[in-house]
Scaffold this motif. Structure first.
Motif, PDB file in Angstrom:
ATOM      1  N   ALA A  96      44.312 -12.910  35.583  1.00  0.00           N
ATOM      2  CA  ALA A  96      44.485 -12.811  34.135  1.00  0.00           C
ATOM      3  C   ALA A  96      45.835 -13.399  33.710  1.00  0.00           C
ATOM      4  O   ALA A  96      45.908 -14.176  32.750  1.00  0.00           O
ATOM      5  N   LEU A  97      46.880 -13.046  34.459  1.00  0.00           N
ATOM      6  CA  LEU A  97      48.210 -13.539  34.089  1.00  0.00           C
ATOM      7  C   LEU A  97      48.306 -15.056  34.261  1.00  0.00           C
ATOM      8  O   LEU A  97      48.951 -15.737  33.470  1.00  0.00           O
ATOM      9  N   ARG A  98      47.642 -15.566  35.291  1.00  0.00           N
ATOM     10  CA  ARG A  98      47.642 -17.028  35.480  1.00  0.00           C
ATOM     11  C   ARG A  98      46.847 -17.696  34.368  1.00  0.00           C
ATOM     12  O   ARG A  98      47.225 -18.755  33.856  1.00  0.00           O
ATOM     13  N   GLY A  99      45.719 -17.071  33.997  1.00  0.00           N
ATOM     14  CA  GLY A  99      44.889 -17.603  32.911  1.00  0.00           C
ATOM     15  C   GLY A  99      45.670 -17.673  31.608  1.00  0.00           C
ATOM     16  O   GLY A  99      45.510 -18.607  30.811  1.00  0.00           O
ATOM     17  N   LEU A 100      46.520 -16.689  31.397  1.00  0.00           N
ATOM     18  CA  LEU A 100      47.323 -16.649  30.164  1.00  0.00           C
ATOM     19  C   LEU A 100      48.560 -17.538  30.252  1.00  0.00           C
ATOM     20  O   LEU A 100      49.295 -17.681  29.281  1.00  0.00           O
ATOM     21  N   GLY A 101      48.779 -18.082  31.438  1.00  0.00           N
ATOM     22  CA  GLY A 101      49.957 -18.937  31.631  1.00  0.00           C
ATOM     23  C   GLY A 101      51.244 -18.151  31.807  1.00  0.00           C
ATOM     24  O   GLY A 101      52.339 -18.719  31.725  1.00  0.00           O
ATOM     25  N   ALA A 102      51.125 -16.858  32.032  1.00  0.00           N
ATOM     26  CA  ALA A 102      52.329 -16.023  32.167  1.00  0.00           C
ATOM     27  C   ALA A 102      52.995 -16.203  33.524  1.00  0.00           C
ATOM     28  O   ALA A 102      54.207 -16.008  33.651  1.00  0.00           O
ATOM     29  N   ILE A 103      52.227 -16.533  34.534  1.00  0.00           N
ATOM     30  CA  ILE A 103      52.798 -16.746  35.865  1.00  0.00           C
ATOM     31  C   ILE A 103      52.212 -18.015  36.478  1.00  0.00           C
ATOM     32  O   ILE A 103      51.101 -18.426  36.116  1.00  0.00           O
ATOM     33  N   GLU A 104      52.954 -18.619  37.380  1.00  0.00           N
ATOM     34  CA  GLU A 104      52.443 -19.807  38.060  1.00  0.00           C
ATOM     35  C   GLU A 104      51.998 -19.471  39.475  1.00  0.00           C
ATOM     36  O   GLU A 104      51.016 -20.004  39.979  1.00  0.00           O
ATOM     37  N   GLU A 105      52.739 -18.588  40.124  1.00  0.00           N
ATOM     38  CA  GLU A 105      52.401 -18.169  41.489  1.00  0.00           C
ATOM     39  C   GLU A 105      51.876 -16.737  41.451  1.00  0.00           C
ATOM     40  O   GLU A 105      52.338 -15.942  40.629  1.00  0.00           O
TER      41      GLU A 105
END
Lengths: 434, 303
Positions: free
Chosen positions: B143-152
């Protein structure tokens, strides 16, 4: 009038009291009777792990008809208690501490020295043909105080599993044979969300905990956990080098490894094709080649673990059946264990569940070798050291070591400091052992 | 004729007979284990022979507690965990209760949905969060990657303080519903005419909240704080399933440490000493709980 009232009152109360007390006594007696385990000699109570961990027929789905036939022929009912593997130790500790008979047969993994006083030596009573068909080292981890307190039923040494396709992709045709090769291959395979190595480093203690994995590296470095006098002897170059190898590998290890508390967590990563190499128990071969659970079907190969300065080495899973000293029917229990070790049952064990047999004749069966090509690798691994260093305080020792290893793997402490701290703690534990 | 006193004595004696089974059960399931645990904490217990062997150990187990860093760290972490959990749960539960008390939130549907986390079996809840936090496949990272909040991907359970706080989040999620319903019951006991009178006097929403709502649920608040503190102190399932105390013992709290020493390391006397410290902490909280209930009983009797 007064006396009549007194008589009436007393008799009515007495009646109520007696009736109440009687009913309570009967209820309590029935309750206590129902709590007592059956020990009528016609029922064998067996404590084993739930599948997919190594479990006997009736819990594992193999040799079910033969099992029914055995019960019929021998006049026994077999009642299994099969909790998940992590609950086994607590359950048997509580049962033994109660001093009550609960089980006839108990599965053990590294806990034989800990519970040695509650187990009987029955190995000499096993048929000679079975004894002759077991690897000579089968009883080494089950011998305590000169008594052989169980019998191994699966050859379970850690070996290397790797994804051939991933290694082929970088031009490597066989598994790394040395620590340097291991680190080199892992480095090349790490990137793009994939990792060279994965393992469950999350739980410190017991066989399958991070301390036990380090013991493989320790022996590969030529080290030992204890010296001949039983004192910790790993605060030296071998101890530090072995941990340093694991630390060096961390850069190319799935970082989730630090949070995986069970082998299945790591196995899932490997089976999803996210990691190229891991060490695992032999059962891994079957699920890794099962299309229902694996994305690496046909791409998996096994090899002996990479060698350190002193060569390759591993640890023993020590999966064994033992008979409790409170069993009212040790004879029946031994017969059931003999059934578990029957050649045909052992064959079905590997073919249907993936857990290798312990009997050499079955290991050398062509059908078995075709279905489990890793069997030959495990036999090869068994030619090298594979001491699990089990002691009565194995959990305490491995927890102390495992926590220090985790600090080194997380980069919060040097390998040398971790080994020194671990050694200091184990010295204290050994002192307490007395 | 029977006098009133005689009648009362008979009633009292009969009452004793009626409560006797309950007292008997309480003695067996509560008093005996507490007493046994206290005794065990003064013993060195070994597994040997046909049963346990016991050796008097004086106060050594308690001395060990304060000699060992791990106990002090576990105590500190338990206090931290309890404070953060109680504050978070109470604030979130209050928010949820206020929403449920609003005319738009009074549908029974919301209360049923709210109860789902609380109704989950503790281990099932822990397994659920284990998957949510999974480093590779967990929905939280996705979810966080989908939102662009994290890369790794973040290794939620792989770093000491992060792992402890993620366990806290899972525990808070499970604890909020019950406390919210408790506070909701308190909110619904506040007479509506107080709000009407306040509005007539020109009080705004914040003033109504501070001067009517908060005093009206004060007792419920205290009870919630005490209950939640006790539950937070004895957290075990989440640690056992999610981290087993790892990484590097950073999620070892008192209850888990007591279990590990008792059942894993079989140091039963030392494990009992840890359990007794935990018991003493919870007993103090229970006394506060009893004290918090007392004014309400007095008012009921008086009224």
């Amino acid at each position: 009038m007064n006396s009549n009232r007194l008589v009436n009152r007393i008799s009515r109360r007495d009646f109520l009291k007696l009736a109440g007390a009687g009913a309570a006594s009967v209820a309590l007696a029935n309750f206590l009777a129902s709590c007592a385990p059956k020990s009528d000699g016609g029922t064998l109570n067996v404590l084993v792990p739930a599948a997919p961990d190594p479990a006997p027929p009736g819990v594992g789905q193999f040799s079910l008809d033969a099992f029914e036939q055995w019960k019929k022929n021998n006049g026994f009912e077999v009642t299994y208690e099969a909790p998940p593997w992590p609950q086994l130790h607590d359950k048997m500790a509580a049962n033994f501490a109660s001093g009550q008979y609960v089980h006839d047969i108990i599965y053990m993994s590294g806990w034989v020295p800990e519970f040695a006083d509650y187990l009987i030596d029955f190995a000499d009573e096993l048929p000679a043909d079975i004894i002759a068909d077991l690897p000579p080292s089968s009883f080494s981890t089950l011998t305590w105080g000169g008594k052989r307190l169980g019998v191994i039923f699966t050859l379970s040494l850690l070996t290397m599993f790797y994804n051939k396709e991933m290694l082929d992709g970088i031009g490597v045709k066989e598994a790394p044979k040395t620590w340097d090769e291991l680190k080199g291959v892992a480095k090349e395979l790490t990137g793009g969300g994939k990792y060279g190595w994965v393992l469950n480093y999350g739980a410190p203690e017991g066989i399958g905990g991070v301390a036990s994995y380090w013991m493989c590296f320790l022996q590969q470095a030529g080290g030992k956990l204890y010296d001949d006098k039983g004192q910790p002897s790993f605060n030296n170059a071998a101890g530090v080098d072995s941990l340093q190898c694991m630390v060096d590998l961390m850069e190319f290890t799935d970082p989730g490894s630090l949070s995986y508390v069970g082998i299945n967590d790591a196995t899932n990563v490997f089976a999803a094709g996210q990691a190229a190499m891991m060490m695992n128990w032999p059962f891994m071969w079957k699920p890794a080649n099962d299309p229902a659970t694996s994305k690496v079907v046909g791409k998996v190969n096994a090899a002996v673990l990479p060698a350190g300065p002193a060569g390759t080495a591993s640890i023993d899973g020590t999966d064994a059946y033992t008979i409790t000293s409170l069993s009212p029917n040790p004879e029946g229990a031994r017969k059931l264990i003999e059934f578990y070790l029957d050649a045909e049952v052992q064959k079905r064990q590997v073919l249907d569940t993936g857990w290798l047999p312990i009997r050499l004749s079955v290991l050398n069966d062509p059908e078995v070798q075709a279905a489990a090509p890793n069997a030959a690798v495990v036999l090869e691994q068994a030619k090298n050291p594979y001491d699990s260093y089990v002691t009565p305080d194995y959990n305490a020792v491995t927890t102390a070591i495992g926590v220090e290893i985790q600090k080194a793997l997380a980069g919060t402490q040097s390998a040398a400091d971790s080994i020194k701290n671990a050694s200091d703690q184990v010295i204290e534990i050994v002192k307490k052992r007395g | 004729m029977q006098t009133t006193n005689e009648y009362n004595r008979k009633r009292y004696r009969l009452g004793l007979w009626f409560v006797a089974p309950a007292v008997f059960v309480l003695l067996i399931v509560l008093a005996y284990p507490i007493f046994a645990s206290l005794v065990l904490s003064f013993l060195r217990v070994r597994f040997a022979g046909q049963g346990l062997s016991f050796e008097f150990n004086g106060l050594n187990n308690y001395a060990d507690l304060f000699r060992k860093d791990l106990f002090r760290e576990a105590l500190f972490r338990s206090v931290y965990y309890t404070v953060i959990e109680v504050v978070s749960v109470i604030l979130l539960a209050l928010l949820v209760a206020l929403m449920l008390n609003h005319p738009l939130g009074r549908s029974a549907f919301y209360r049923v949905v709210l109860l789902v986390p609380w109704a989950l079996a503790p281990v099932a809840n822990a397994v659920l969060w284990k998957w949510i936090y999974n480093a590779n496949y967990g929905i939280l990272n996705q979810a966080l990657r989908g939102l662009g909040a994290i890369e790794e991907n973040i290794i939620w359970l792989g770093k000491p303080w992060l792992a402890l706080n993620m366990i806290l989040v899972a525990d808070i999620w499970k604890a909020v519903p019950f406390i919210a319903l408790l506070i909701l019951a308190g909110l619904q006991n506040i007479p509506s005419y107080l709000y009407k009178a306040a509005r007539l006097d020109g009080a705004n929403a914040w003033q109504q909240f501070v001067h009517i709502t908060l005093p009206g649920i004060k007792t419920t608040f205290v009870i919630s704080i005490v209950l939640q503190s006790i539950w937070a102190l004895k957290v075990f399932d989440l640690i056992y399933v999610l981290t087993k105390g790892s990484p590097a013992d950073s999620t070892v709290l008192l209850n888990y440490l007591s279990w590990r020493e008792t059942f894993s390391n079989l140091d039963i006397g030392y494990g009992a000493a840890i359990a007794n410290v935990l018991f003493a902490l919870m007993l103090m909280l229970a006394l506060v709980y009893i004290r918090a209930l007392r004014p309400r009983q007095t008012q009921a009797q008086g009224g």
